[in-house]
Motif scaffolding. Structure first.
Motif, PDB file in Angstrom:
ATOM      1  N   ASN A  90      12.164  -1.303   2.548  1.00 63.05           N
ATOM      2  CA  ASN A  90      11.273  -1.342   1.375  1.00 63.05           C
ATOM      3  C   ASN A  90      11.204  -2.745   0.786  1.00 63.05           C
ATOM      4  O   ASN A  90      11.038  -2.936  -0.411  1.00 63.05           O
ATOM      5  N   PRO A 428       7.312  -5.178  -9.032  1.00 63.97           N
ATOM      6  CA  PRO A 428       8.673  -5.465  -8.540  1.00 63.97           C
ATOM      7  C   PRO A 428       8.709  -6.518  -7.419  1.00 63.97           C
ATOM      8  O   PRO A 428       7.790  -6.607  -6.616  1.00 63.97           O
ATOM      9  N   ASN A 430      10.436  -6.910  -4.617  1.00 63.34           N
ATOM     10  CA  ASN A 430      10.352  -6.498  -3.205  1.00 63.34           C
ATOM     11  C   ASN A 430       8.911  -6.164  -2.811  1.00 63.34           C
ATOM     12  O   ASN A 430       8.432  -6.533  -1.739  1.00 63.34           O
ATOM     13  N   LEU A 431       8.204  -5.481  -3.748  1.00 68.10           N
ATOM     14  CA  LEU A 431       6.830  -5.088  -3.435  1.00 68.10           C
ATOM     15  C   LEU A 431       5.882  -6.283  -3.501  1.00 68.10           C
ATOM     16  O   LEU A 431       4.859  -6.310  -2.816  1.00 68.10           O
TER      17      LEU A 431
END
Ligand code: NAG
Ligand code: NAG
Ligand code: NAG
Length: 940
Positions: A90, A428, A430-431
Motif C-alpha cells: 500500500n 496521506p 503513501n498514497l
C-alpha cells in the motif's frame, strides 16, 4: 473504506466472465469429443474463444529474463545504497538496498554481491553509481496526457488530439497523431515521467482510443515503437489470437461537448452503445451457432471495424477513461455503464467526485478510480466546485486517486508537484507517491510493467531529495534500464529535505468543502480583529525594507530570570514590537490583546500576484462572469466615442470585481495584493490596477491600492498584424509629444510600459526602441518585459539597459514558437532562467498565468530558492514575489494610498502569519493576514 456494493458487483462481474469461460470449455468439449468437426466450425470456435480471453500479462511474464523493449547495447547498471519506495504494501514499503538493472529490467534488489552472484553480469561490465542514500521511486506514470498529439511548440499544423468528424468517433486512435518531435518529451522525462497514457482530446463524447507510451526516444525513432503493450491490432484489423491480449483504452467526455447539450450527449452515448451492443449480440449468436454445430459454411463472423472498439468495451476488455466533472455528468455516465453493463476504469478531472463517492460506487463493476489535478479548477463552470482537498476526501472514502497532468494543459514535467500539493492538503504520504506511480499503473492495467520498483520492472527515478519535498528533482531517470539524462546537473539539497515534509492539518477545511458543496465561505468577518494582536513563538520575521526584504531570526529572551517567547505585537495593523515585547505587552494588556501562537512559524510580507486575470475573470469560459473583450485598435475601428488618439486605453480598475474565489483562495494563501492588467489577446491591453485580495468591494478602505499602474501591451507574432506593425505603432505613440494620454506618461517616465512577450528577438527590438525614444525625448523610460521565456538569452543586455523581467510562468514551458528557446534548469541545465537573469542584475518578478495558480505563489517562490541550491536566498525569492513586482509594474506613486510613496509603503504592514514554519515551505499554514492599509488582522 471498501464498499460492499463494489464487492458484490465485482463478484457479479467475475461470475459473468466465468459463465462465458464455462460455455467455451463446453464448445471445446464438443470439438474434441466429435473428432469430425468441419473446418469452418473449428475456425469459428477459435475466433469465438478469443472473445473470452481476459487481458493481462501472459502467465510466464514474471519469469522473463529480458524486456521486449530492451535496447541492444545498453550496459547493465548498478545503483548502490538506494533508499527505495517500492510501491508495495500500500505504498508503505521503503527499503535500503542496491539495484541491478540489466536487459531492460530490474534483475535484483538487495545486496550487490548477492545480486551479482545470481546473475551473469560481471561488475566490470556494469555502470556503477553510488547514489548514497538518495530516494529512488518507480518511473512516474501520467494517466492523462496529450504528449505528441498536441506537441510543443504549439503549431497549427500539428494539433492532432481531437476529431472534428462528429461526437462519436470510437474508431479514432491517439497514436495515429503522435508526433515524435514534441519538445515536451525531453522535459517531461527530466521531471521523472517515464510512461504516459496518450488520450484523444475532449471535443467528442466518444473521442477514440488511448495508448500508453514510454517517453524515451527509441532507436527506430517511430511512434509505434514508443507504444507500451500495444494491442496486436495495430498492424491489422483483427487480433492475432496467438499473441497475449493487452488492455485497450477508450476516451469518453461528458457534459456539453461537440455543441451538444447534456441531453444530446447522453443520447449520443446510448445510441452508440446500442449499435455496439447489436454487433456484440450478433457475434455471440454466431458463436452460439458454432458451438452447437449449426453454423453454415458461408456464414462469416460479424465484424465492424468502426464499432468493434465499443463492442470490446461491452466485453469488459477496455479500460474506459471518462473526462467528467460534475455530479450530473458522473451520474449520467454511471447510468450508461449500468444500462450497457461495462466497467469504468477512471473518471478524469472529476472535480465534483469528492462530493459523490456513492455515484462512483454505483457504476457497473468495480469502483472507478479518479485522475485529478491538485489545485487547477474554476476555469470552466464544471470545475467551479473543485477543492484542493479532493484527494484527501476521496482517499478517506477508499477511492483510488491518481494525479494527472492533461499535458500540455499542465506541464507534465511537474506532475510530481501535483502529488506534493495533494499531500500538503492532507492526502496521506503513501498514497501521494502512489498517485503518480503505482495507482495510475494499476488503473491502466499495467501494474506488472510499471509503477513499482520490483524485479522485472524497468523504470526508476533517482531523486535529489524526498519525492514529496518541494522542488524534488531527478538526478537520473531510467526508462527500460536506459539512463535518460546525459549529464545531469544536481544541486546538493539540505538534510531536512531528505525526509517527507511535515504538513499542517486541513481537517476543518476538508469538512467545509463537503458541507458547502465546494463553495465554503472564504472570508469570515467575525474573525476580523481590529484590536491588538500578539503573535508568539515567532521564529522568523521577513519584512520589506526599502526595495529589499530583510530577515531576522528570533529567539527566546530572558528578562529578570524569566523566559519569554519571541513575539510580534501588531496594533491597528502595524507592527509595534518585535522580540520579547514584555513592556509593550504589559501596556497592551489593558487594550485587550488577542494572542496567536505561531508554534515556530513566521511573519512574512504579503505576497503580490501578477499575470492572471484576478478580479477580472471569475470563470474563464463564462463570459458573464468576466470583464469581457477589448477592442483591438490595430485590426478594428475604435468607436469614435472611445477614441483618445491612442486606440482607446482602458483601465483595469473599471472592470474590477471583488470576492472572486481564486482571489480569496490566494488571500488565504498569503497573497494580499493582486496586480491585474486588462485581459487582452491583442496589441493593446491598457492600464493595470493593484488591489487588496481580501477586500469585499471597491469602495472599502484600502481595497484599491493603486487605481492606475503600468501601461500593458502585447507584442509578438500571431496577432492580427505583424510584429513590425506593432513596433511601428509603439514608436509613433511614444514619440508623439502632442498627446496627454497613457503613452505620453510612459514617454515621460511616469509609468512603466509592460510589454508582454517571450521572444528574445522582440525583446531585443524593444531594447533598441527604448534607446531610440530616450535619445529622441531625452527622458528615461521604464520598460518591463512580462512573459520572458527567452529573456535569459539577453540577460546581459537586459541588465545593462535596466529592463526588468517578470517571468510568467516562472518555470519555463515552450508552449509557443516564440518561447521555445527555454533554459530549463536542473537537471537539464545548471542555470535556470531566473538564476541567469539575477546573475546579470536584472530585476526579476515571478508571475503566473491562470488565476488558480495564485494560491501556489508561496510554493513557486520557495521552489526558486530550493532549486538554486543556495544561489538565490529566501529573501531574494521573497523580493521576486513582492517588492520587485511592485517596482516593475508601476505600483509606486502618490495616488490612492493615504500614506507616503515608495515601494515599501505599498507593502509595509501587509504581513502574513504562518503557523509551524515559513510561508515558502510545505510545513506551514497561513493563519492570519495583518493589513496596515486596512487597519485590521484577518484570522483564518
Ligand atoms: C492504504 O493507506 C491508506 C492511507 O494511509 C489507508 O487509509 C488505507 O486503509 C490503506 N489500505 C490498506 C489496504 O491497507
Ligand atoms: C507491427 O509490425 C511491425 C513490423 O513488422 C513490428 O515491428 C511490430 O512489433 C508490430 N506490432 C505489433 C503490436 O504487432
Ligand atoms: C476584546 O476583543 C474582543 C474581540 O475583538 C471583543 O469581543 C471584546 O468585546 C473586547 N473586550 C474589551 C474589554 O474591549
Amino acid at each position: 473504506m471498501a464498499s460492499p456494493f463494489a464487492g458484490r458487483r465485482l463478484a457479479h462481474w467475475l461470475l459473468l466472465s466465468g459463465i462465458c469461460t464455462l460455455a467455451l470449455l463446453q464448445y471445446h468439449r464438443i470439438l474434441y469429443a466429435e473428432q469430425q468437426v468441419p473446418l469452418h466450425i473449428t475456425k469459428a470456435l477459435d475466433r469465438c474463444h478469443s472473445l473470452t480471453v481476459i487481458p493481462g500479462p501472459p502467465a510466464d511474464f514474471h519469469a522473463r529474463s529480458a524486456s521486449d523493449r530492451f535496447q541492444a547495447g545498453t550496459r547493465p547498471t548498478i545503483l548502490l545504497n538506494a533508499r527505495i519506495w517500492t510501491g508495495e504494501k500500500n505504498g508503505t514499503e521503503i527499503i535500503e538496498a542496491d539495484i541491478l538493472l540489466d536487459k531492460g529490467i530490474i534483475k535484483g534488489i538487495g545486496h550487490i554481491s548477492r545480486l551479482l552472484s545470481r546473475s551473469d553480469v560481471a561488475e566490470r561490465d556494469a555502470v556503477v553509481h553510488d547514489v548514497k542514500g538518495s530516494w529512488v521511486i518507480p518511473g512516474i506514470v501520467d494517466m492523462h496526457s496529450h504528449l505528441g498529439d498536441a506537441p510543443l511548440p504549439s503549431l497549427d499544423g500539428a494539433e492532432d488530439d481531437n476529431s472534428n468528424k462528429g461526437p462519436i468517433v470510437p474508431w479514432m486512435r491517439s497514436f495515429d497523431g503522435l508526433n515524435t518531435h514534441d519538445d515536451s518529451f525531453r522535459l517531461s522525462i527530466s521531471g521523472g515521467v517515464t510512461t504516459s497514457l496518450i488520450l484523444p482530446g475532449s471535443a467528442n463524447a466518444i473521442g477514440g482510443q488511448g495508448f500508453p507510451i514510454k517517453l524515451r526516444t527509441t532507436s527506430e525513432r517511430s511512434a509505434s515503437s514508443m507504444l507500451l503493450e500495444p494491442p496486436s491490432t495495430i498492424n491489422s484489423s483483427h487480433y492475432d489470437h496467438r499473441s497475449p491480449l493487452h488492455w485497450r483504452h477508450m476516451k469518453h467526455a461528458c457534459g456539453r461537448v461537440y455543441s451538444n447539450t447534456r441531453m444530446d450527449s447522453i443520447w449520443a452515448f446510448r445510441e452508440a452503445y446500442n449499435t455496439a451492443k447489436k454487433l456484440k449480440e450478433s457475434q455471440d449468436a454466431y458463436c452460439a451457432k458454432a458451438a452447437t454445430g449449426q453454423l453454415e459454411d458461408s456464414e462469416e463472423f460479424p465484424e465492424d471495424l468502426a464499432w468493434e472498439p465499443l463492442s470490446e468495451v461491452l466485453r469488459g476488455r477496455v479500460k474506459v477513461h471518462i473526462h467528467c466533472y460534475e455530479t450530473t455528468d458522473l451520474d449520467g455516465l454511471s447510468r450508461i455503464s449500468n444500462e450497457f453493463k461495462f466497467p469504468i476504469a477512471a473518471f478524469h478531472h472529476a472535480h465534483e467526485s469528492y462530493l459523490v463517492p456513492n455515484v462512483l460506487r454505483n457504476t457497473y463493476g468495480p469502483t472507478p478510480g479518479v485522475a485529478i489535478f491538485a489545485n487547477n479548477a474554476r476555469y470552466k463552470r464544471e470545475a467551479y466546485r473543485g477543492t484542493p482537498f479532493a484527494a484527501k476526501i476521496l482517499a478517506s472514502e477508499g477511492i483510488e486517486v491518481a494525479m494527472k497532468s492533461d499535458h500540455p494543459v499542465m506541464n507534465s514535467r511537474y506532475l510530481l508537484f501535483e502529488a506534493q500539493s495533494a499531500y500538503y492538503n492532507g492526502f496521506p504520504e503513501n498514497l501521494a507517491i502512489a498517485s503518480v506511480t503505482s495507482t495510475p499503473a494499476k488503473l491502466l492495467g499495467l501494474g506488472h510493467r510499471v509503477g513499482f520498483v520490483k524485479e522485472g520492472g524497468p523504470d526508476l527515478v533517482v531523486f535529489d531529495s524526498h519525492p514529496l519535498a518541494l522542488g524534488a528533482t531527478p538526478k537520473q531517470v531510467y526508462i527500460d534500464g536506459i539512463p535518460q539524462l546525459e549529464s545531469p546537473f544536481t544541486v546538493e539539497k539540505p538534510k531536512k529535505l531528505q525526509e517527507a515534509p511535515k504538513v499542517p492539518k486541513f481537517d476543518r477545511e476538508a469538512e467545509d468543502a463537503v458541507k458547502y458543496e465546494g463553495l465554503p465561505p472564504l472570508l469570515n468577518e467575525k474573525n476580523r480583529l481590529t484590536g491588538d494582536v500578539l503573535f508568539t513563538n515567532v521564529e522568523n520575521v521577513y519584512l520589506p525594507d526599502g526595495s529589499r526584504i530583510s530577515h531576522s531570526q528570533l529567539f527566546h529572551e530572558s528578562v529578570d530570570g524569566e523566559t519569554f517567547p519571541p513575539s510580534v505585537l501588531v496594533q491597528e495593523g502595524l507592527v509595534t514590537c518585535i522580540g520579547s515585547c514584555t513592556q509593550e505587552i504589559f501596556m497592551a494588556q489593558a487594550q485587550n490583546v488577542t494572542i496567536i501562537d505561531l508554534e515556530g512559524g513566521a511573519l512574512s510580507p504579503g505576497l503580490v500576484s501578477f499575470g492572471a486575470p484576478l478580479g477580472l475573470e471569475e470563470i474563464q469560459a463564462e463570459k458573464s462572469t468576466n470583464d469581457g473583450t477589448l477592442i483591438d485598435p490595430l485590426t478594428a475601428v475604435t468607436p469614435k466615442i472611445l477614441d483618445d488618439g491612442e486606440g482607446g486605453v482602458v483601465r483595469a480598475v473599471d472592470g474590477l470585481s471583488f470576492m472572486g474565489r481564486d482571489t480569496l483562495l490566494a488571500y488565504r494563501a498569503g497573497v494580499t495584493t493582486a496586480i491585474s492588467a486588462p485581459v487582452s489577446y491583442n496589441f493593446l491591453a491598457g492600464l493595470g490596477v493593484a488591489f487588496s485580495t481580501g477586500a469585499r468591494h471597491k469602495l472599502e478602505d484600502g481595497a484599491v491600492v493603486r487605481s492606475m499602474t503600468a501601461l500593458h501591451v502585447h507584442v509578438g507574432p500571431g496577432q492580427g498584424v505583424s510584429v513590425s506593425t506593432q513596433i511601428a505603432t509603439l514608436r509613433r505613440l511614444l514619440m508623439d509629444g502632442e498627446r496627454h494620454g497613457a503613452f505620453q506618461r510612459v514617454a515621460r517616465g511616469k509609468i512603466p510600459l509592460v510589454a508582454h512577450t517571450h521572444s528574445a528577438d522582440v525583446i531585443a527590438t524593444l531594447i533598441t526602441l527604448k534607446k531610440e525614444i530616450e535619445h529622441h525625448t531625452k527622458t528615461k523610460i521604464k520598460l518591463t518585459i512580462a512573459g520572458g521565456g527567452e529573456a535569459h538569452l539577453l540577460a546581459k543586455e537586459l541588465g545593462a539597459a535596466k529592463v526588468g523581467v517578470i517571468l510568467n510562468p516562472v518555470r519555463p514551458f515552450p508552449l509557443a514558437w516564440e518561447s521555445r528557446r527555454i533554459l530549463p534548469g536542473p537537471p537539464l541545465t545548471e542555470e535556470s532562467q531566473i538564476s541567469r537573469l539575477l546573475k546579470h542584475k536584472v530585476t526579476v518578478g515571478v508571475g503566473i498565468l491562470e488565476s488558480w495558480e495564485a494560491q501556489n505563489a508561496r510554493f513557486d517562490l520557495g521552489w526558486v530558492a530550493v532549486e538554486s541550491g543556495g544561489k538565490i536566498s529566501t529573501e531574494q525569492a521573497f523580493e521576486s514575489g513582492t517588492v520587485n513586482l511592485v517596482k516593475l509594474l508601476g505600483v509606486e506613486g502618490e495616488r490612492d494610498l493615504k500614506e507616503a510613496d515608495g515601494v515599501d509603503s505599498v507593502l509595509k504592514g501587509e504581513l502574513v502569519a504562518t503557523v509551524g514554519g515559513d510561508l515558502l515551505e510545505f510545513g506551514s499554514k497561513v493563519v492570519a493576514v495583518v493589513s496596515s492599509r486596512r487597519g485590521f488582522v484577518d484570522v483564518f
